[in-house]
Design an enzyme around this catalytic site. Structure first.
Site, PDB file in Angstrom:
ATOM      1  N   ASP A  90      20.671  63.892  20.730  1.00 23.45           N
ATOM      2  CA  ASP A  90      21.822  62.986  20.840  1.00 23.45           C
ATOM      3  C   ASP A  90      22.179  62.612  22.278  1.00 23.45           C
ATOM      4  O   ASP A  90      23.292  62.137  22.537  1.00 23.45           O
ATOM      5  CB  ASP A  90      23.034  63.590  20.131  1.00 23.45           C
ATOM      6  CG  ASP A  90      22.938  63.411  18.619  1.00 23.45           C
ATOM      7  OD1 ASP A  90      22.304  62.438  18.182  1.00 23.45           O
ATOM      8  OD2 ASP A  90      23.491  64.241  17.877  1.00 23.45           O
ATOM      9  N   ASP A 147      20.182  59.721  11.897  1.00 20.21           N
ATOM     10  CA  ASP A 147      21.130  59.455  12.987  1.00 20.21           C
ATOM     11  C   ASP A 147      20.421  59.028  14.279  1.00 20.21           C
ATOM     12  O   ASP A 147      20.966  58.303  15.102  1.00 20.21           O
ATOM     13  CB  ASP A 147      21.971  60.697  13.321  1.00 20.21           C
ATOM     14  CG  ASP A 147      22.331  61.553  12.128  1.00 20.21           C
ATOM     15  OD1 ASP A 147      21.575  61.569  11.138  1.00 20.21           O
ATOM     16  OD2 ASP A 147      23.373  62.224  12.174  1.00 20.21           O
TER      17      ASP A 147
HETATM   18  N1  GLY Z   1      25.205  62.486  14.134  1.00 19.72           N
HETATM   19  C1  GLY Z   1      25.943  63.466  13.431  1.00 19.72           C
HETATM   20  C2  GLY Z   1      26.928  62.900  12.498  1.00 19.72           C
HETATM   21  O1  GLY Z   1      26.914  61.721  12.200  1.00 19.72           O
HETATM   22  O2  GLY Z   1      27.757  63.680  12.050  1.00 19.72           O
END
Ligand code: GLY
Length: 366
Positions: A90, A147
């Protein structure tokens, strides 16, 4: 004045208050007792969203006080950027909305350096045998998640900046594998796929943050919508636009069965309990607005009108414009099993991004 302008005025008023009373060193996650708090530490994946909100506000108002706080937070994030062992997939969420946003708006050379460092960290997570960027750390060597489609714009951006196509190749390798293995024939998507880290072969899907295996975690569907249209914007590959459209069609059809056009946490979960997830709606709305800009004239309305409907319903039912509470968008959900009915900073971020897009702001931090 129309709804978009009225809503923007409310956003400006609220942020002019909350940005001043929030500690300049706080990387906001949620609220407690009506005040912004972090609670998750320096490596938490959402730490770019408050800087991102401040950069959105700066881009629209030119108020230097937003820029000052965002600059300060970006320096604070350096602690994470220099501790590689704790970083994860991330880094895109974290440094696109802090450093890339700063660089795009101000040309700050330090911000460009930070974002290119983050891009190298992300690129290094690519598994060549399986064509995927691995998620998380520890021994989950073969895990990938939907994600991550929102992280790979950092790689496209890095190629634009450096002219080195390696970053773009990795982004497309990941996008292609995601397209082949995450998107189901009906337009819904898996959250987690596991690949053999040595062979790259698909092993299994896992339930992840939704109700369970085979369900339809709404924020995951939203990441797919926005993530694929962003890949289309960078590459102009038709298959990415088609994927973004197809997941949108599924999302819009699933919302049509709801009274309020605001998603629950999972489209395929028992009727009770109901866990709303406003964050999924506002993320999907941002993606749909971008789709509407990239389809022929007679297709636009489906995406733009659906986005408007989600945003209006979210605002009317779930926005808190009071001065007492720091956050705007309520009723977010972290996952089906945790963190229900709370404001989460990315709910505010994507809501503000969507309204700024509807006012004609075409700068994409992604
Ligand atoms: N990327 C983690 C979430 O959407 O909770």
């Amino acid at each position: 004045m129309d709804w978009v302008d009225q809503t923007w005025q409310k956003i400006e008023k609220k942020l002019s208050i909350t940005s001043k009373r929030t500690d300049n060193n706080l990387l906001v996650y949620t609220t407690e007792n009506n005040r912004f708090v972090n609670k998750r530490g320096i490596f938490w994946w959402t730490n770019g969203f408050w800087p991102g909100i401040l950069w959105l506000m700066y881009s629209q108002t030119k108020d230097e006080s937003y820029k000052k706080i965002a600059n300060n937070l970006e320096v604070i994030l350096d602690e994470a950027l220099s501790n590689l062992e704790h970083l994860h997939h991330d880094v895109g969420f974290m440094w696109l909305l802090s450093s890339v946003a700063n660089y795009k708006l101000t040309g700050n050379p330090q911000s460009k350096k930070r974002a290119l460092t983050a891009a190298n960290i992300l690129a290094a997570r690519f598994n060549i045998a399986g064509n995927f960027i691995r998620a998380w750390n520890e021994d989950r060597f073969g895990w990938a998640i939907i994600d991550c489609m929102m992280n790979i714009p950092l790689l496209y951006w890095a190629t634009e900046q450096t002219q080195d196509p390696r970053f773009k190749h990795i982004a497309q390798g990941h996008a292609n594998r995601t397209l082949e293995t995450f998107i189901r024939p009906d337009g819904s998507v898996n959250h987690i796929n596991v690949f053999g880290p040595e062979t790259g072969e698909f092993v299994e899907s896992l339930g992840g943050q939704g109700y369970g295996l085979g369900s339809s975690w709404t924020r995951g569907q939203a990441w797919a919508i926005y993530g694929f249209i962003l890949s289309y914007i960078y590459t102009k590959e038709q298959k990415y636009l088609d994927a973004a459209k197809s997941v949108s069609h599924y999302f819009i059809a699933a919302l049509a069965s709801k009274d309020d056009f605001v998603p629950d946490c999972d489209f395929r979960a028992p009727k009770e309990p109901i866990y709303k997830d406003t964050t999924a709606g506002v993320i999907a709305a941002c993606g749909m607005i971008e789709i509407s800009k990239n389809v022929p004239e007679f297709e636009k309305d489906l995406y733009l009108n659906s986005a408007m409907k989600i945003l209006k319903q979210t605002e009317q039912r779930y926005a808190d414009w009071s001065e007492q509470e720091d956050s705007i968008v309520q009723a977010g959900t972290e996952s089906y099993n945790n963190g229900h009915n709370i404001p989460i900073i990315y709910g505010d971020y994507f809501f503000i991004e969507a309204i700024s897009k509807l006012r004609g702001n075409d700068i994409l931090f992604w």
